[in-house]
Enzyme design. Structure first.
Site, mmCIF file in Angstrom:
data_model
loop_
_atom_site.group_PDB
_atom_site.id
_atom_site.type_symbol
_atom_site.label_atom_id
_atom_site.label_comp_id
_atom_site.label_asym_id
_atom_site.label_seq_id
_atom_site.Cartn_x
_atom_site.Cartn_y
_atom_site.Cartn_z
ATOM 1 N N LYS A 27 0.808 -1.218 0.000
ATOM 2 C CA LYS A 27 0.000 0.000 0.000
ATOM 3 C C LYS A 27 0.843 1.270 0.000
ATOM 4 O O LYS A 27 0.443 2.293 0.569
ATOM 5 C CB LYS A 27 -0.979 -0.007 1.182
ATOM 6 C CG LYS A 27 -1.867 -1.249 1.203
ATOM 7 C CD LYS A 27 -2.814 -1.262 2.379
ATOM 8 C CE LYS A 27 -3.637 -2.541 2.394
ATOM 9 N NZ LYS A 27 -4.553 -2.612 3.531
ATOM 10 N N LYS A 86 -14.135 -4.278 2.968
ATOM 11 C CA LYS A 86 -12.885 -4.227 2.211
ATOM 12 C C LYS A 86 -11.882 -3.283 2.873
ATOM 13 O O LYS A 86 -12.240 -2.441 3.690
ATOM 14 C CB LYS A 86 -13.149 -3.757 0.769
ATOM 15 C CG LYS A 86 -14.255 -4.508 0.046
ATOM 16 C CD LYS A 86 -14.004 -5.999 -0.022
ATOM 17 C CE LYS A 86 -15.134 -6.699 -0.770
ATOM 18 N NZ LYS A 86 -15.052 -8.161 -0.674
ATOM 19 N N ASP A 87 -10.609 -3.423 2.468
ATOM 20 C CA ASP A 87 -9.558 -2.563 2.982
ATOM 21 C C ASP A 87 -9.814 -1.109 2.593
ATOM 22 O O ASP A 87 -10.373 -0.819 1.536
ATOM 23 C CB ASP A 87 -8.198 -2.993 2.423
ATOM 24 C CG ASP A 87 -7.760 -4.330 2.981
ATOM 25 O OD1 ASP A 87 -8.228 -5.362 2.467
ATOM 26 O OD2 ASP A 87 -6.957 -4.339 3.920
ATOM 27 N N LYS A 88 -9.359 -0.188 3.456
ATOM 28 C CA LYS A 88 -9.536 1.240 3.164
ATOM 29 C C LYS A 88 -8.529 1.707 2.118
ATOM 30 O O LYS A 88 -8.922 2.180 1.048
ATOM 31 C CB LYS A 88 -9.390 2.080 4.430
ATOM 32 C CG LYS A 88 -9.510 3.587 4.157
ATOM 33 C CD LYS A 88 -9.287 4.391 5.426
ATOM 34 C CE LYS A 88 -9.558 5.877 5.173
ATOM 35 N NZ LYS A 88 -8.615 6.483 4.218
ATOM 36 N N GLN A 182 -6.121 -6.560 10.233
ATOM 37 C CA GLN A 182 -7.208 -5.583 10.054
ATOM 38 C C GLN A 182 -8.367 -5.863 10.999
ATOM 39 O O GLN A 182 -9.048 -4.940 11.448
ATOM 40 C CB GLN A 182 -7.737 -5.606 8.619
ATOM 41 C CG GLN A 182 -6.695 -5.430 7.552
ATOM 42 C CD GLN A 182 -6.273 -6.749 6.960
ATOM 43 O OE1 GLN A 182 -5.752 -7.608 7.670
ATOM 44 N NE2 GLN A 182 -6.448 -6.913 5.672
#
Length: 465
Positions: A27, A86-88, A182
């Protein structure tokens, strides 16, 4: 809390196999982490009550986007349905069902999102209804264990070596089904501790933790806000310094400003799905510790032993918990054969009021995991918020990744790189700006964490994912 102690606290210790990881970080750019939900579109009917949309989001935490969408449609957040969170810091695509007129949804414009209306339906979607997720992930800054950069050829060699070692030990493209960081809050693992306070019926403690618990490597404005709360417990003063993007914390503070003594009301200002997540995160601690103990004991997570609980595997990779069976001397060979064929999976515990536990050595490890996480004598009843009461369930100890590919990725040097990348590695980091970049593609069943597979391949510290 030190990095290593966070990993130990979350049970994220040990590896599926030996090997040298690629190092690196995920990321560095939002576009480096892409998730496409593999989901069937609900049956369409022009007379249907609900509107079906395909939402493509950039850098949106799912709960926050769903709340924004609901507000734009003039409806309650409870009337927007999704099958997964979902992931940010990612680019994500998923199917949503909205209980609002199609024309109203078509008129919605939200920054950093594309909302494509597909049609009308009579069907909702629920958590886990999709078939899986397709990931495209770029790891940047690959390096060796000393922090020295490695080139693409060496990074590819290391990744393929670990994949080969895992296959020899567990079977082709299988890996431990850890519950990823997460779920717990990553390097601020506050979520399970808030859940623990809820089970203790201590909502003041739950809010206090959510607002004030320190995190590792927090940005300056966040650290100032959390320190002010710890020092003053003053909602008004904290609202003066809270960063704009801490919306959930802001909601708690605003509730306390109206009624400083009503901690239950303040906690309930959190989205329903986040409230439930605090309980699920606490259960997840036990699962991870049980999985870690099994690996440490060199007990297979693929092939069952006597005392294990096995469950049939559905086409999307989920298990049929209602059809679980204990492994005994009489069915051991048959269960092993069906596990090898992927028809059954060995399971681990997500504790609750009526959860099932393994017997024999697997059962001993599970009971030890309960003790290690302080959950041996917990009642999972939540009388003041009954919907948070959990009966418990089981989860596969291993899972398969499919359609795997890896290639070298081009380097980038534009303004979209994260501040972390721009500042360079700190002491204890395991990435180097001159290291190679690799792009991976694979699919996973619903409920499985891509960061967990990447952890196996990278062997980087927890805050690199």
């Amino acid at each position: 809390m030190a990095e290593r102690s966070i990993e130990e606290h979350l049970g994220l210790i040990g590896w599926a196999s030996a090997g040298e990881g690629t190092g690196g970080i995920l990321k560095s750019r939002i576009e480096d982490f892409r998730v496409e939900e593999m989901a069937k579109i609900p049956a369409l009917d022009p007379k249907g009550r609900f509107t079906v949309v395909r939402a493509s989001l950039t850098n949106w935490e799912t709960n926050r986007f769903l709340k924004r969408l609901a507000n734009a449609c003039g409806i309650s957040r409870r009337r927007v349905f999704s099958s997964g969170m979902k992931d940010k810091r990612a680019v994500t695509t998923q199917i949503l069902v909205v209980d609002a007129p199609q024309g109203k949804v078509e008129g919605v414009e939200i920054s950093d999102s594309v909302i494509e209306v597909i049609g009308r339906t009579h069907q909702k979607v629920g958590m886990g209804d999709h078939d899986g997720n397709r990931f495209t992930i770029t790891v940047r800054g690959c390096c060796d264990s000393e922090g020295n950069p490695i080139d693409g050829k060496e990074a590819m060699r290391r990744m393929n070596d670990i994949r080969s070692r895992m296959a020899k030990k567990m079977g082709a493209d299988a890996f431990p089904n850890w519950i990823g960081p997460q779920r717990f809050g990553a390097t601020r693992p506050v979520t399970p501790e808030v859940g623990r306070a809820v089970l203790e019926d201590d909502y003041e403690k739950a809010c206090d933790l959510y607002l004030g618990m320190e995190g590792q490597n927090s940005s300056g404005d966040v650290a100032v806000f959390r320190a002010k709360w710890r020092d003053t417990k003053d909602p008004k003063g904290c609202l003066d310094v809270i960063p704009r993007y801490l919306g959930y914390e802001r909601g708690i503070l605003e509730s306390l400003l109206k009624d400083p003594e009503d901690w239950l009301r303040a906690y309930r200002s959190l989205p329903h799905s986040l409230q439930l997540l605090t309980i699920h995160a606490l259960q997840s601690l036990t699962f991870n510790h049980a999985l870690a103990a099994r690996l440490a004991a060199d007990l297979s997570i693929i092939e069952p032993v006597i005392g294990d609980l096995v469950a049939p595997v559905q086409p999307n990779g989920r298990i049929e918990v209602s059809k679980m069976a204990f492994v005994s001397e009489s069915n051991l060979d048959r269960c092993r054969r069906n596990c090898q064929l992927g028809r059954l999976a060995v399971t681990g515990p997500l504790p609750g009021n009526s959860a099932s536990f393994a017997e024999g050595l697997p059962g001993e490890l599970e009971q030890q995991a309960l003790e290690d996480t302080g959950l041996s004598d917990v009642s999972w009843m939540v009388p003041r918020i009954p919907r948070l009461t959990s009966s418990g369930t089981r989860r596969p100890l291993s899972v398969l990744f499919k359609s795997f590919s890896v290639e070298e990725a081009p380097e980038v040097s534009d303004s979209s790189l994260s501040g972390k990348w721009e500042h360079g590695p700190r002491e204890g980091d395991l990435w180097h700006p001159d290291g190679a970049s690799l792009r991976l593609r694979f699919t996973l069943p619903p409920g499985t964490y891509a960061t967990v597979l990447m952890r196996e391949l990278m062997r980087s510290p927890l805050d690199h994912y």
